[in-house]
Structure formats: C-alpha cells, structure tokens
Design an enzyme around this catalytic site. Structure first.
Site, PDB file in Angstrom:
ATOM      1  N   HIS A  45      43.006  33.105  62.099  1.00 49.62           N
ATOM      2  CA  HIS A  45      43.428  34.435  61.668  1.00 49.62           C
ATOM      3  C   HIS A  45      44.906  34.451  61.329  1.00 49.62           C
ATOM      4  CE1 HIS A  45      39.642  36.431  63.415  1.00 49.62           C
ATOM      5  NE2 HIS A  45      39.546  36.236  62.122  1.00 49.62           N
TER       6      HIS A  45
ATOM      7  N   GLU B 105      26.973  49.551  30.813  1.00 49.85           N
ATOM      8  CA  GLU B 105      26.710  48.304  31.530  1.00 49.85           C
ATOM      9  C   GLU B 105      25.228  47.981  31.603  1.00 49.85           C
ATOM     10  OE1 GLU B 105      28.569  48.619  35.389  1.00 49.85           O
ATOM     11  OE2 GLU B 105      27.914  50.676  35.658  1.00 49.85           O
TER      12      GLU B 105
ATOM     13  N   ASP C  61      28.364  43.798  34.800  1.00 50.79           N
ATOM     14  CA  ASP C  61      26.938  44.121  34.857  1.00 50.79           C
ATOM     15  C   ASP C  61      26.261  43.925  33.511  1.00 50.79           C
ATOM     16  OD1 ASP C  61      26.153  44.787  37.493  1.00 50.79           O
ATOM     17  OD2 ASP C  61      27.544  46.469  37.390  1.00 50.79           O
TER      18      ASP C  61
ATOM     19  N   CYS D 226      36.316  47.438  31.269  1.00 52.08           N
ATOM     20  CA  CYS D 226      36.861  47.418  32.627  1.00 52.08           C
ATOM     21  C   CYS D 226      36.211  46.314  33.474  1.00 52.08           C
ATOM     22  CB  CYS D 226      36.717  48.769  33.308  1.00 52.08           C
ATOM     23  SG  CYS D 226      35.016  49.299  33.493  1.00 52.08           S
TER      24      CYS D 226
END
Ligand code: PEP
Ligand code: MG
Length: 871
Positions: free
Chosen positions: A489, A735, A759, A806
């Site tokens: 971490h 899309e 998409d 986009c």
C-alpha cells in the site's frame, strides 16, 4: 437531559426501538430516530440529512448520543456530524453499542439524569448482563457474517464443534481466478458480501487441507493462502444461506471486480508485476550517461520498481515506530484498568476514523486511499483478533491493549511468512492499523518518528501506509525500502503522490548509520538505487529531473489557451470526469469544460445511494474547477460493467446487452432514482452552464421519456420555489448501432450528440470491451467503426446538430486527425490527454485531415489504420 438518536437502515426497526425505549424509561426523554430512504422511508438505507435533523431535534447543552445499526449507517451519521459541526448546543457522540441493548441502557441512564460520558459508557457495556445471564465468556461476543462468531472446525476450539454440527450447512465450491488469489481486497469483498446476510459462514482451502475458518474474519480468510486457480469451499447456515451463496457466486463470476486474465499489479503500476521482479532498466542509461566499466563509479543496487520517476537527495533513515508498553508503575496500572472495554472503545473509534477517511477519499476521487482505509477497517475490526487478544491476556496476565498488539503482531508475522508477495505486503498493514489503535488508546506509548525538514530520500525497512499518506511530496525526493513490493500500500500511495520509489533493496547491516546523509539517486522506473553519485552525475540527474518538470509545465501552460486548428477553426477539447481528482487535474491541464461527466461513479460503491443533496454537492464540487465553461452531465449509466450493488439488480447473462443506461433509468421502479438525479442536475443548472446527456439511447421513446422526466422534475422544483432553468440543452450519446442508423430522426429531438466510441466499437464489432481475447477486434479505428462515425456526422449535420467524441478514441493520437477529417467538432478526453491533444490539434488543417479520413474509410483490412505511416 442528554438526547438520544437511533439510526437504522430500516425505518420500522428505528421506530420500534423508540417504542421499546419509551416503554423502559420512566421519564419522557428526548429521543428521535432516522431510518429508511425513498418515498415514505420504505427502502432500506440511511440519509445523512435525516440524521442531521434528528440530532438537531434533540440537541441540548448536555449533548446527544447516537446509536446506529451498521455499515453505511455509520458513514451517514458521520457525514451528518460533519454538516452540523459548530452549530449545536452540545457535544454529539456516535458509539458502536448494540442498538437494542445499548438503547435500553442509554435510555435508563438518560432518565436518571446521567451525563453524556456515563450514558455512552453504559450503552457500550450493555451486552455484559446478557453475556453473564447466558453463561457466555465475553470473548464469545463479536460478529461473524451476521451471527455468532464460529470456531475453526475441525481444528477449532473444543466445545464449539457440537454447535457446528447442529447447524444445517449448505456448502459450495468456488474457483478463485483473481490475479493474486484471495488476497486482501478480494478477501475483504468476500467478507463484506457474506456479511450482508443473516448467516453463519465458514470457508476452507481444500488444496491446503485447511480446516474451516470464520468467513467473517478478513485475517482468517486471507491467511488460507488461496492462490489463483484454486478452489475454496464456503458453507453457510441460516435463513439467508442460499442468498448469501448466490451473492458470492455473483462476486466470483465478476472476478471480485478485477479484470480477468490480467495482473492487477500491472494495472496500477507501470513498473510492477513481472517487470518489477526483473528490473532491466539501468539508471545510468535512463539518465543518458552510461559509464560501464568505470571502477570509480557509484555503487548501483537493484530493487523492485515501485513508483516511477527519478529522485535525488540525501538519505533520511526512517523507523517504523513500536509501542513501549510499561512493565510496572502507574502507567501499567492505568493500562490494566482500561481493560477490554477501553480497547473495544478504541477499536470502535479507530474504525470510525477509518470509515470517515474512506468516505472522504472516495468523495475526492482517491479510490486507492479509500480502499486501503476500508481494508484496514476489516483488519482491525476482526472478532478473531479480539478473541486471540483475550487468550493472550489471560495466559500472560498482560493488559488488554498489549495483548491485542501481540495478537496483531502474530497476524502480521504470519502474513509476512506467506509465499505470495501480495499477501506478505499485508503484514505491514496489520502493524499499521494496530499501531494506530495503540496510539489512540494510550498515546504516550507511541513516539512518532521524526520527518525530514529538507528534501531527502526516505530509507526504511518498510513504510507504514499511514506514514506514506502523511508524507509531504515536496520534502520527499524518493523512497527506498528494504522490504515491500510494488503491491504494498505504501507503493500505491507513493504512486498517487508522484514520489519515486524502489522497494526490496538489500542494504548492508548498519545502513542507518553508514548511509545517513549520503546522497542517493533512485530510479523508480528501472528499480535502481545509486549510492554516492559523483557531483557531475548529480548535476546531470538534476538536469534531467528539471527538464521533465519543465516539459510537463510548458505543455500545461500552452494548454491554457483554447485549442485552434492550424486553419484557424476552434476545436474545443473538454474532459471526461468521474471524480473530483479528475476534475481538478483536467482543469489544471487546460480542459475547456466537461464533455462527459460520468455520474455513475457517485453510485458504484455507495450504500445507501446518494440523495439529491449529496448528488448536488458532489456535482457542484466536480464542476467548480471549470468556471464558466459548459459541463455535460451524463445521466446515470448503470449496467454493463458498472454495477451498483445497492440497487440489487437481477443478474443478466449479457449485461452489456441488457438493462443499461437509459433503459434502467426509465424502468417504472426506478422513477424515484431518476427524479432525484434529475432534480440534483437541474438545481446545478440554475447555478452554472450545464447540458444533460442520455446514455445508451437506441429508441426515440427513450429520448422522449427523459424529456418528460426533466419536465416533471422541473415543475416539482419550481413548485417548491427552487431555482431551475426553463430549458437545459439535451443531447445523446451515440453508442449503439441503432442510434447511428436513426441519427437523422434522433437529431430532430436533441441539441447535441457525442459519440461514445468505447461502446459503439464493442457493439459494431461485436467484441466485448475489456475482453482481452477480442481486444484486437475492438479497435475504434477499424474502418467499420469509422463508417459509423461518418454516418453519425452526416445525419446530425443535416439538422445542424454538432457532434463530439467522448470515447477513448478522442484522446488517441493516431485517431485525432481522422476524427477532425470526419467532421467531428470537439472531443472530450481523459484529464492527462487534454494538453497533448490540444498540442496535436494546433498542427492540423481540417482540409488535409479530410483526405486522411477518406483514405481511412476506404481501408478494408482490420488494423490498416494503425499501420499506415501517414497517420
Ligand atoms: C463510451 O462508451 O465511449 C463512453 C464514453 O462511455 P463509457 O465508457 O462510460 O461507457
Ligand atoms: Mg458508453
């Protein structure tokens, strides 16, 4: 009189507790409750605003005690406290006491006129009478997945085996395919998933012939050492056993939220994974000054690249603090007096702090930090650990806090001894959170280590995540650890802070003295540490660091001006934003507004779902960095790979082809969700330029449905006297192939269109996004996809509707000239792509790009547009 507030996910339960308390208290006491969400509070959940109002209703100078059931009730109560800060007559305490027993004990004390501290302490001890009545060892207290903690069987403690046999278990086997097996994060998700059901749950690793262990204990689950490809057996007993196993099946099918076939280390660390273990980079080469064979050259030690970048500075040795427990005197007596009640209170408080931290980190978009804090909660709030502490305290006669520390050390060591480097790295997390607890309960026992005052390279055996989180990036030129890995971490945090880091570096014994103040050059990409570099070498490295910084700064400065093509035409570059961190970075990088605000990220891990005020506040925060630039807010695009567990949606065989985006929003049962969402957006639209965009449109009725929803929300807001503009520009994502084919008709109804190439590519090519097996097919530059883009521009432009992109293609340097050539009028890209895309656009002529686009459209071979040198 002290006030009392009861918070539960269930309105019925919260109100019933109040009825019960009224029955037990002899006097009328100030009580209020909050619970449930949605219309009539019928849905399960909690709302910070309602809790806030409940606290205000019983506020008095004597203070208010708040008891809440579990999980997000705590978060909501904490959020309510944040809102109320400084506005109340008295103090407020949230205590982790059991709701019913704690409520009864508190009500009795309040009736007696006790002060807030006494009321809180009584509530906390409320289980003691019940335990003694049942003849139970108090150690038997604690929650597993929704019930009593169970022993590890058959190797578990005597006496509990019988109890196991009386239960009717349902057992199922699951294959674990996550990159690191059941390491901390998937183990945490397993514990959380089962913890949502009223079941007793156990798990075992048949591959290692382990016994059954409590599936409500993160430590127990993680220490089964389940690696990738192994099966685990999980058994559940109780009313909801089948539902719990189904939910677990869903989690496993989703690969615990990790990409399949991938290595999650590589996802977060460019230098991680396999490359991390075989560092090939050479520091001298990286700095452009290789001097092989030069005996007088500096010593170069290889380690694991853990966070990229070059760092130069003197060594500052840092130690991981250890508590100094008293052996005698008043300090020892004081520690003994606190005993287990003080320890459990401390655990509750640290857990509260961690939840708060996780909540804050999520809101500000620091997902990694949020996950670390959430994992720390599970490590600390582990019933097995507490029980082990009781055993050690009895055996050795030491105070509860010290016994807990030792129990935690044992867990940390057993993690440390594991084969899997990912699990090994969890040892330091256990130590960190235990240390935090000790510092909370007995602050005098932990002396925090000193920190450098000048810019230095921190060198440590290992770094606690909490130490790393508090580092000031401008004082730390780099980090070197003797232990650790790219998965620790500390490394994740260092990457987030932009601090170079090299892990697993072997330094000679006594390095703390011999290296203190000595200069190091570290290369977080190549994983090397150069000791005592020559002045000349230091100078060259400094130059290199300066040059990188200047280049980044110049690109950013240049990006402040609007993007204009070489032919003089403006071509706005906006940003895709999902979090506050994205928004800040995008604005700093010169984004001319937001072309896609992915609202679903406010919802993904949320339980309960954010209400109107919370959504408004988050949207306001995320849009604020963009000043007067327009912001396109996409309505919730839930479904596909974006799951919202709190909505409890049915599983689908093909979620990408299922109830996703606008389809989900228009389902009658989600009317309330849509209205709340639209109200928040419309209220923001009264404050700043906002556009609304609909995801996953494939039918004209879907656009009409959203238009009707907007009209309804607008009317309601105006009727309530809230500001709401008469008209907000409305657009759609293109899309789906249906949207492409119907583009001209859709264009009549909307003000703008934005192509979601991520998409659109998956649907045009029938190649699931994110599936590595078909990733070559899923290329947005495939001529078939480009034809869909060209058709969209053609159809939209007939109606004078502008088209933007986009999807990821908008930030792809190979695609940008083609998009310009296809007639795209603006793009919206990731924050880090804004400045480079602006620079690229400034060199492009629309006319010349048209020729390129025509050529790209004519290609008939997949991949042709990737190979063409002209592009
Ligand atoms: C897209 O599909 O291209 C898009 C931008 O939306 P998301 O990636 O959020 O689905
Ligand atoms: Mg999309």
């Amino acid at each position: 009189m002290v006030g009392l507030v009861i918070v539960s996910h269930s309105r019925l339960l919260a109100e019933a507790v109040l009825v019960l308390l009224e029955g037990v208290s002899e006097r009328s006491i100030p009580m209020a409750c909050a619970g449930g969400t949605g219309e009539d509070h019928r849905e399960l959940g909690t709302d910070a605003m309602e809790i806030m109002e409940a606290i205000q209703a019983v506020d008095s100078p004597e203070g208010v005690l708040v008891l809440m059931d579990l999980g997000s009730a705590i978060l909501s109560a904490e959020t309510a406290l944040e809102f109320l800060e400084g506005s109340l007559a008295g103090p407020v305490r949230l205590v982790p006491a059991p709701l019913v027993e704690g409520g009864v004990a508190a009500a009795v004390q309040i009736g007696l006129g006790a002060d807030l501290a006494t009321v809180a302490a009584e509530a906390m001890d409320a289980l003691v009478p019940k335990e003694s009545q049942l003849g139970n060892d108090p150690a038997g207290r604690g929650g597993s997945s929704g019930g009593d903690r169970l022993s590890d069987s058959p190797s578990g403690e005597p006496g509990k085996h019988d109890q196991d046999q009386e239960l009717s278990w349902i057992t199922e086997t699951f294959r674990i395919e996550t990159a690191h097996g059941l390491h901390a994060r998937p183990a945490a998700r397993l514990v959380q998933t089962l913890g949502r059901f009223a079941v007793q749950a156990q798990i075992r690793n048949p591959g290692r012939a382990t016994g059954w262990v409590n599936a409500g204990s993160l430590n127990r689950v993680a220490t089964l050492q389940v690696t990738r490809g192994q099966d685990v057996e999980v058994r559940c007993a109780g009313e909801e056993a089948r539902q719990a196993l189904r939910a677990l099946e869903g989690l496993v099918a989703d690969n615990f939220g990790e990409p399949r076939g991938g290595d999650s280390d590589r996802d977060v660390s460019p230098g991680g994974g396999a490359a991390a273990r075989e560092p090939s980079g050479d520091l001298a080469a990286a700095a452009g000054s290789a001097s092989p064979g030069d005996d007088s050259g500096p010593v170069v030690i290889r380690g694991i690249p853990a966070s990229p970048g070059l760092g130069l500075g003197p060594v500052f040795p840092l130690v991981v603090p250890a508590p100094a427990f008293p052996r005698e005197g008043d300090a020892l007596e004081e520690l003994r007096e606190g005993g287990f009640p003080a320890l459990e209170r401390g655990i509750g408080e640290v857990v509260g702090e961690l939840h708060h931290q996780a909540h804050g980190a999520r809101r500000s978009g620091q997902k990694d930090l949020a996950e670390i804090a959430e994992a720390h909660v599970l490590l600390l709030d582990d019933p097995e650990l507490l029980e082990e502490a009781r055993r050690i305290a009895d055996l050795r006669g030491i105070p509860a806090l010290e016994a807990f520390w030792r129990a935690a050390q044992e867990v940390a060591e057993s993690y440390g001894a594991m084969e899997d480097p990912y699990l090994q790295a969890r040892g330091i997390d256990m130590r960190d959170v235990a240390l935090r607890l000790v510092a909370r309960v007995a602050p005098a026992l932990v002396v925090p280590p000193g920190m450098p005052t000048d810019r230095s390279i921190l060198v440590a055996d290992d770094l606690l995540p909490s130490q790393t989180m508090n580092l000031e990036a401008d004082r730390v030129a780099g980090i070197v650890t003797l232990g650790g890995s790219a998965s620790s971490h500390a490394a994740i945090i260092a990457r987030g802070l932009g601090i170079p880091m090299v892990a697993a570096v072997s330094l000679p014994a006594g390095w703390e003295q011999s290296l203190a103040g000595v200069s190091l050059v570290i290369d977080g990409d190549g994983g090397t540490v150069e000791v005592s570099p020559s002045p000349d070498r230091c100078h060259r490295v400094q130059e290199l660091i300066r040059r990188h910084r200047e280049e980044a700064e110049a690109l950013r400065r240049e990006a402040r001006a609007p993007a204009v093509l070489a032919c003089g035409e403006g071509f706005p570059v906006c940003a895709n934003v999902a979090t506050l961190a994205d928004a800040r970075l995008a604005a700093a990088n010169g984004a001319e507004g937001v072309g896609l605000l992915r609202t679903e990220f406010l919802f993904l891990g949320a339980s309960p779902l954010p209400g109107e005020e919370e959504q408004l506040a988050a949207l306001r925060d995320m849009t604020e960095p963009f000043g007067e630039h327009p912001v396109t807010i996409r309505l919730l695009d839930i479904g596909g790979d974006k799951e919202v567990p709190a909505l409890d949606l049915p599983q689908e065989a093909n979620p990408f082809l299922g109830v996703r985006g606008v389809r989900l929003l228009l389902e009658p049962r989600h009317k309330g969700l849509l209205q709340t969402h639209l109200r928040a957006i419309l209220r923001l639209a009264a404050e700043r330029p906002v556009k609304i965009m609909i995801p996953m449109v494939s039918l004209i009725e879907e656009i009409r449905g959203i238009q009707a929803g907007i009209a309804l929300a607008g009317e309601a807001l105006r009727a309530e006297g809230l500001a709401c503009p008469r008209r907000v520009p409305l657009g759609i994502m293109v899309e789906t192939p249906a949207a492409v084919f119907a583009v001209e008709r859709f264009a009549r109804l909307v003000d703008f269109m934005s192509i979601g190439t991520n998409d659109l590519t998956q649907y045009v090519m029938a190649a699931e996004r994110g599936n590595p097996a078909v990733s070559a097919l899923g290329d947005g530059l495939h001529p078939a996809v480009l034809v869909a883009l060209a058709e969209t521009v053609r159809g939209a432009n007939i109606r004078g509707i502008p088209v933007s992109v986009c999807g990821e293609l908008g930030g792809d340097p190979q695609a940008v000239p083609i998009l310009v050539g296809l007639g795209i009028q603006s793009v919206s890209v990731n924050a880090s792509s804004v400045a480079p895309v602006k620079r690229q656009l400034r060199g492009l002529h629309r006319d010349r790009c048209r020729g390129l686009a025509q050529e790209a459209l004519r290609q008939d071979v997949a991949g042709a547009n990737r190979r063409s040198p002209a592009l």
